[in-house]
Design an enzyme around this catalytic site. Structure first.
Site, PDB file in Angstrom:
ATOM      1  N   SER A   1       0.988  -1.459   0.063  1.00  0.00           N
ATOM      2  CA  SER A   1       0.227   0.200   0.338  1.00  0.00           C
ATOM      3  C   SER A   1       0.680   1.701   0.118  1.00  0.00           C
ATOM      4  O   SER A   1       2.190   1.628   0.429  1.00  0.00           O
ATOM      5  CB  SER A   1      -1.203  -0.181   1.499  1.00  0.00           C
ATOM      6  OG  SER A   1      -1.443   1.053   1.702  1.00  0.00           O
TER       7      SER A   1
ATOM      8  N   TYR B   1      -1.968  -2.450  10.338  1.00  0.00           N
ATOM      9  CA  TYR B   1      -2.528  -2.244   8.292  1.00  0.00           C
ATOM     10  C   TYR B   1      -0.668  -1.458   7.755  1.00  0.00           C
ATOM     11  O   TYR B   1      -0.058  -2.311   7.239  1.00  0.00           O
ATOM     12  CB  TYR B   1      -3.307  -1.119   7.628  1.00  0.00           C
ATOM     13  CG  TYR B   1      -3.549  -1.111   6.870  1.00  0.00           C
ATOM     14  CD1 TYR B   1      -4.290  -2.169   6.397  1.00  0.00           C
ATOM     15  CD2 TYR B   1      -2.954  -0.376   6.274  1.00  0.00           C
ATOM     16  CE1 TYR B   1      -4.621  -2.539   4.860  1.00  0.00           C
ATOM     17  CE2 TYR B   1      -3.547   0.234   4.850  1.00  0.00           C
ATOM     18  CZ  TYR B   1      -4.065  -1.639   4.137  1.00  0.00           C
ATOM     19  OH  TYR B   1      -4.506  -1.593   3.012  1.00  0.00           O
TER      20      TYR B   1
HETATM   21  P1  NAD Z   1     -11.671  -5.764  -0.169  1.00  0.00           P
HETATM   22  O1  NAD Z   1     -11.580  -5.837   0.873  1.00  0.00           O
HETATM   23  O2  NAD Z   1     -12.964  -5.705  -1.008  1.00  0.00           O
HETATM   24  O3  NAD Z   1     -10.902  -7.418  -1.015  1.00  0.00           O
HETATM   25  C1  NAD Z   1     -10.246  -8.029   0.014  1.00  0.00           C
HETATM   26  C2  NAD Z   1     -10.593  -9.240  -0.208  1.00  0.00           C
HETATM   27  O4  NAD Z   1      -9.714 -10.005   0.794  1.00  0.00           O
HETATM   28  C3  NAD Z   1     -12.386 -10.028   0.509  1.00  0.00           C
HETATM   29  O5  NAD Z   1     -12.816 -10.523  -0.795  1.00  0.00           O
HETATM   30  C4  NAD Z   1     -11.894 -10.831   1.519  1.00  0.00           C
HETATM   31  O6  NAD Z   1     -12.686 -11.350   1.705  1.00  0.00           O
HETATM   32  C5  NAD Z   1     -10.034 -11.644   1.037  1.00  0.00           C
HETATM   33  N1  NAD Z   1      -9.952 -11.862   2.860  1.00  0.00           N
HETATM   34  C6  NAD Z   1      -9.980 -11.181   3.853  1.00  0.00           C
HETATM   35  N2  NAD Z   1      -8.907 -12.107   4.314  1.00  0.00           N
HETATM   36  C7  NAD Z   1      -8.503 -13.456   4.440  1.00  0.00           C
HETATM   37  C8  NAD Z   1      -7.884 -14.540   3.909  1.00  0.00           C
HETATM   38  N3  NAD Z   1      -7.676 -14.300   5.754  1.00  0.00           N
HETATM   39  N4  NAD Z   1      -8.185 -15.208   3.598  1.00  0.00           N
HETATM   40  C9  NAD Z   1      -8.367 -15.213   1.965  1.00  0.00           C
HETATM   41  N5  NAD Z   1      -9.577 -14.257   1.951  1.00  0.00           N
HETATM   42  C10 NAD Z   1      -9.062 -13.115   2.535  1.00  0.00           C
HETATM   43  O7  NAD Z   1     -10.525  -5.037  -0.540  1.00  0.00           O
HETATM   44  P2  NAD Z   1      -9.618  -3.957  -1.607  1.00  0.00           P
HETATM   45  O8  NAD Z   1      -9.649  -2.589  -1.685  1.00  0.00           O
HETATM   46  O9  NAD Z   1      -9.521  -5.136  -3.261  1.00  0.00           O
HETATM   47  O10 NAD Z   1      -8.256  -4.481  -1.602  1.00  0.00           O
HETATM   48  C11 NAD Z   1      -6.763  -5.752  -2.054  1.00  0.00           C
HETATM   49  C12 NAD Z   1      -5.456  -5.710  -1.326  1.00  0.00           C
HETATM   50  O11 NAD Z   1      -4.944  -4.022  -1.532  1.00  0.00           O
HETATM   51  C13 NAD Z   1      -5.826  -5.627   1.059  1.00  0.00           C
HETATM   52  O12 NAD Z   1      -4.500  -5.896   0.956  1.00  0.00           O
HETATM   53  C14 NAD Z   1      -5.462  -4.320   0.409  1.00  0.00           C
HETATM   54  O13 NAD Z   1      -5.025  -3.974   2.183  1.00  0.00           O
HETATM   55  C15 NAD Z   1      -4.982  -3.492  -0.328  1.00  0.00           C
HETATM   56  N6  NAD Z   1      -5.266  -1.568  -0.840  1.00  0.00           N
HETATM   57  C16 NAD Z   1      -6.475  -1.466  -0.858  1.00  0.00           C
HETATM   58  C17 NAD Z   1      -6.414  -0.225  -0.941  1.00  0.00           C
HETATM   59  C18 NAD Z   1      -7.866   0.660  -1.102  1.00  0.00           C
HETATM   60  O14 NAD Z   1      -8.099   2.105  -0.885  1.00  0.00           O
HETATM   61  N7  NAD Z   1      -9.021  -0.543  -1.571  1.00  0.00           N
HETATM   62  C19 NAD Z   1      -5.029   0.353  -0.798  1.00  0.00           C
HETATM   63  C20 NAD Z   1      -4.262   0.219  -1.098  1.00  0.00           C
HETATM   64  C21 NAD Z   1      -4.291  -1.172  -0.756  1.00  0.00           C
END
Ligand code: NAD
Length: 249
Positions: A134, A148
């Site tokens: 991130s 986080y």
């Molecule tokens: P999201 O919550 O839509 O998707 C994350 C997915 O991970 C979910 O479907 C959830 O069920 C799954 N998950 C959680 N725990 C799990 C486990 N133990 N085993 C298997 N699956 C599991 O979030 P997103 O925004 O698509 O984020 C995806 C990645 O991007 C994450 O690592 C998040 O930290 C990172 N990220 C997101 C943002 C943002 O603004 N959305 C910014 C920077 C980084």
């Protein structure tokens, strides 16, 4: 014209989420066989697996299943992550909340690399690993989510080191560092609290959050042979956020 991932087998964790689902769709459009992994059934992909990626046995079984089904694994997109409400300032975050986030965000990436990379090393052409970190791995937020941030810093350092370790063995490893993405979760949070959204938007040179498909295009680049000379990188897709001092009005 052949797709950029034609013939490749890609395992995407967190495939049911915003970034994971957009990437699964793009990978499929580029010819990949997609294995969508998430906590529950119903992820996008040719094969959907319900796996808790914090559990070592579940992770080894998952990769064995993919090998059994398709014979090889070429791309790992280790993307599952959580950002829960009880992960806040260091002063107010419980050890239990800290550990839960570390397990999902960092331990899972360790496990998926530990048990996934050996499959990539067996390919003649190696493979590509993209680990989702991130922007908070490279810049500090006054609106802290301490576990986080620490977990994503860990993903960044781990990915860099693996990129270096495997550079001569055909396996590239990069850390994807998205800026804030306009996912349903974020929309809901900010619709309820426009002040919270405004506090963040002011720092974004582009004045908007990323769309998930804009992040997916970066993952495609890193996963495909378009990026054969890119490894151990801090791959920021952040709309200029980490480069900005003041932003346009
Ligand atoms: P999201 O919550 O839509 O998707 C994350 C997915 O991970 C979910 O479907 C959830 O069920 C799954 N998950 C959680 N725990 C799990 C486990 N133990 N085993 C298997 N699956 C599991 O979030 P997103 O925004 O698509 O984020 C995806 C990645 O991007 C994450 O690592 C998040 O930290 C990172 N990220 C997101 C943002 C943002 O603004 N959305 C910014 C920077 C980084």
């Amino acid at each position: 014209m052949a797709g950029r991932l034609e013939g490749k087998v890609a395992v995407i964790t967190g495939a049911a989420g915003g970034i994971g689902a957009a990437t699964a769709e793009l990978f499929a459009a580029e010819g990949a066989t997609v294995v969508g992994v998430d906590l529950h059934d119903g992820s996008p992909g040719d094969l959907a697996l319900a796996v808790d990626v914090t559990e070592e046995h579940a992770v080894t079984t998952m990769f064995a299943q993919v090998r059994e089904a398709y014979g090889h694994i070429d791309v790992l997109f280790n993307n599952a992550g959580i950002s829960p409400d009880d992960d806040v300032s260091v002063l107010d975050t419980s050890l239990e909340a800290w550990q839960r986030v570390q397990d999902v965000n960092l331990r899972s990436v360790f496990l998926c690399c530990k048990h996934g990379i050996p499959h990539l090393l067996e390919n003649d052409g190696g493979g590509s690993v993209v680990n989702t970190a991130s922007f908070v791995a490279v810049m500090g937020a006054a609106t802290s989510q301490i576990s986080y941030t620490a977990s994503k810093g860990g993903v960044l350092a781990l990915s860099r080191e693996l990129g270096v370790e495997f550079a001569r063995r055909g396996v590239r490893v990069n850390a994807l560092c998205p800026g804030p993405v306009d996912t349903p979760l974020l929309q809901e949070l900010f619709a309820k609290d426009p002040e919270k959204a405004a506090r963040r938007l002011v720092h974004l040179p582009m004045g908007r959050f990323a769309r998930a498909d804009e992040i997916a295009k970066g993952v495609l680049f890193l996963a495909s042979d378009d990026s054969t000379y890119v490894t151990a990188s801090t791959f920021l897709i952040d709309g200029g956020l980490s480069g900005a001092y003041t932003t346009p009005q």
